[in-house]
Design a protein around this motif. Sequence first.
Motif, mmCIF file in Angstrom:
data_model
loop_
_atom_site.group_PDB
_atom_site.id
_atom_site.type_symbol
_atom_site.label_atom_id
_atom_site.label_comp_id
_atom_site.label_asym_id
_atom_site.label_seq_id
_atom_site.Cartn_x
_atom_site.Cartn_y
_atom_site.Cartn_z
ATOM 1 N N UNK A 19 0.815 -1.212 0.000
ATOM 2 C CA UNK A 19 0.000 0.000 0.000
ATOM 3 C C UNK A 19 0.851 1.265 0.000
ATOM 4 N N UNK A 20 1.930 1.256 0.758
ATOM 5 C CA UNK A 20 2.759 2.460 0.864
ATOM 6 C C UNK A 20 3.592 2.698 -0.389
ATOM 7 N N UNK A 21 3.834 1.669 -1.154
ATOM 8 C CA UNK A 21 4.571 1.841 -2.409
ATOM 9 C C UNK A 21 3.787 2.656 -3.431
ATOM 10 N N UNK A 22 2.477 2.848 -3.187
ATOM 11 C CA UNK A 22 1.655 3.651 -4.085
ATOM 12 C C UNK A 22 1.729 5.142 -3.771
ATOM 13 N N UNK A 23 2.438 5.507 -2.714
ATOM 14 C CA UNK A 23 2.512 6.913 -2.322
ATOM 15 C C UNK A 23 3.203 7.739 -3.407
ATOM 16 N N UNK A 24 2.673 8.950 -3.651
ATOM 17 C CA UNK A 24 3.174 9.783 -4.749
ATOM 18 C C UNK A 24 4.565 10.355 -4.484
ATOM 19 N N UNK A 25 5.033 10.330 -3.255
ATOM 20 C CA UNK A 25 6.383 10.841 -2.953
ATOM 21 C C UNK A 25 7.471 9.855 -3.356
ATOM 22 N N UNK A 26 7.083 8.604 -3.575
ATOM 23 C CA UNK A 26 8.078 7.568 -3.843
ATOM 24 C C UNK A 26 8.806 7.809 -5.168
ATOM 25 N N UNK A 31 8.470 20.777 14.689
ATOM 26 C CA UNK A 31 8.631 21.969 13.868
ATOM 27 C C UNK A 31 9.742 21.876 12.848
ATOM 28 N N UNK A 32 10.431 20.731 12.786
ATOM 29 C CA UNK A 32 11.557 20.561 11.848
ATOM 30 C C UNK A 32 11.455 19.190 11.186
ATOM 31 N N UNK A 33 11.359 19.188 9.854
ATOM 32 C CA UNK A 33 11.132 17.940 9.131
ATOM 33 C C UNK A 33 12.237 17.657 8.117
ATOM 34 N N UNK A 34 12.270 16.402 7.682
ATOM 35 C CA UNK A 34 13.195 15.966 6.644
ATOM 36 C C UNK A 34 12.494 14.885 5.835
ATOM 37 N N UNK A 35 12.813 14.787 4.545
ATOM 38 C CA UNK A 35 12.239 13.736 3.695
ATOM 39 C C UNK A 35 13.352 12.766 3.320
ATOM 40 N N UNK A 36 13.132 11.486 3.586
ATOM 41 C CA UNK A 36 14.185 10.519 3.278
ATOM 42 C C UNK A 36 13.607 9.119 3.097
ATOM 43 N N UNK A 37 14.380 8.287 2.422
ATOM 44 C CA UNK A 37 14.047 6.867 2.337
ATOM 45 C C UNK A 37 14.392 6.206 3.663
ATOM 46 N N UNK A 38 13.671 5.157 3.994
ATOM 47 C CA UNK A 38 13.992 4.417 5.211
ATOM 48 C C UNK A 38 14.066 2.932 4.873
ATOM 49 N N UNK A 39 14.713 2.183 5.717
ATOM 50 C CA UNK A 39 14.880 0.747 5.480
ATOM 51 C C UNK A 39 13.592 -0.003 5.787
ATOM 52 N N UNK A 40 13.479 -1.190 5.204
ATOM 53 C CA UNK A 40 12.339 -2.044 5.508
ATOM 54 C C UNK A 40 12.361 -2.480 6.963
ATOM 55 N N UNK A 41 13.539 -2.587 7.535
ATOM 56 C CA UNK A 41 13.631 -2.924 8.962
ATOM 57 C C UNK A 41 12.963 -1.858 9.812
ATOM 58 N N UNK A 71 9.522 6.861 0.389
ATOM 59 C CA UNK A 71 10.067 8.070 0.992
ATOM 60 C C UNK A 71 9.080 8.588 2.033
ATOM 61 N N UNK A 72 9.602 8.960 3.170
ATOM 62 C CA UNK A 72 8.761 9.429 4.268
ATOM 63 C C UNK A 72 9.125 10.852 4.656
ATOM 64 N N UNK A 73 8.108 11.599 5.087
ATOM 65 C CA UNK A 73 8.346 12.851 5.794
ATOM 66 C C UNK A 73 8.561 12.483 7.258
ATOM 67 N N UNK A 74 9.719 12.844 7.787
ATOM 68 C CA UNK A 74 10.071 12.525 9.168
ATOM 69 C C UNK A 74 10.377 13.806 9.940
ATOM 70 N N UNK A 75 10.366 13.701 11.246
ATOM 71 C CA UNK A 75 10.674 14.845 12.107
ATOM 72 C C UNK A 75 12.025 14.655 12.781
#
Length: 361
Positions: A316-323, A337-347, A329-333
Amino acid sequence: MNVVNVNITNGSYPINIESGRLDYLDQSIPEDATSIAIVTNSTVGGLYGKRVRDVLLRTGKNVFYVELPDGEKYKDWITLNKIFDSLLNFKLDRKAVLLALGGGVIGDITGFAASLYMRGIRFIQVPTTILAQVDSSVGGKTAINHPIGKNMIGSFYQPISVEIDTDVLTTLSPREISAGLAEVVKYGLILDSSFWEWCENNVNNLLSLDDVAIEYAIKRSCELKSYIVGKDEKESGIRAILNLGHTFGHAIESGLGYGKWLHGEAVGCGLVQAAELSGYSTGFKETDIARVRYMISSIGCPFKAPNFGLSRWLELMLLDKKNENGEIRFVLMKNIGETVIQNVSHDAIEYVIAKTVTSKI
């Protein structure tokens, strides 16, 4: 009246926020408009349809009415085509104006129809839920859903104005209020730690729709979204941070079937999951993860996700438009108030899913 301007490449448009704004909608219609078509649903139409039509008739223009069924499951090709059928039967021309009267589904599908009809006609957003007022009505994202993925078919198409009447929120159910507040608190998490703290201190006022608190929350949310849209209208860069919690949230909506959870409920749960993933991946503090979880619980949204199983979650998450290139790819904190966008591991994803899902769907 509070006015927030959205400044984009080809101009700007206002977000007008005030009590009783529905009674002044005639003032938002361009003088050269040949006709107006209100697009709404059966629920909102029953509450405000006649009132809005009577106000718009003061313009002296022809006012037409399109009523759609209510629900996320109707945000599809079939319902979109019903709008086109109506516009063609009304013989609307290129100077006609559509007015989207309703929540996020109506705003999204009406905006998409406006972007396509005769290759583009003007439209106005009149959002009637908190979620639509602070998020979906602002910034020009329009779309319909596909059975495989949410909002996968759409366009960037800006309204000529957004007209927000805070009085209409009194007809919302507690569940809809909670869902809308999830998008409000999101803005604090991604951009403004002071606003986040204000939300923490005003949860009860927001839930009770205190006039001062809810108007400030809407205004500040619109200011923050307008700031981002002005920098990145078509989500080629920074605008993606507005999707904090949405990779998880959209997966929940798609996995359960559209409409079982409200969009804001899924996003609220997704914010908790994004906080946990941030703790694993960026060092987001455990105390701040707890604050996010407590906030989502306090506003009345679910904070435990459905248990689809890891493989289904990934699908389901592989359908996300940011990928990009098959990487999620996830928006992370890093901090509130401070975010970063990055790929994360399956683990990392497996860790979060194990920690945040319920024992059953």
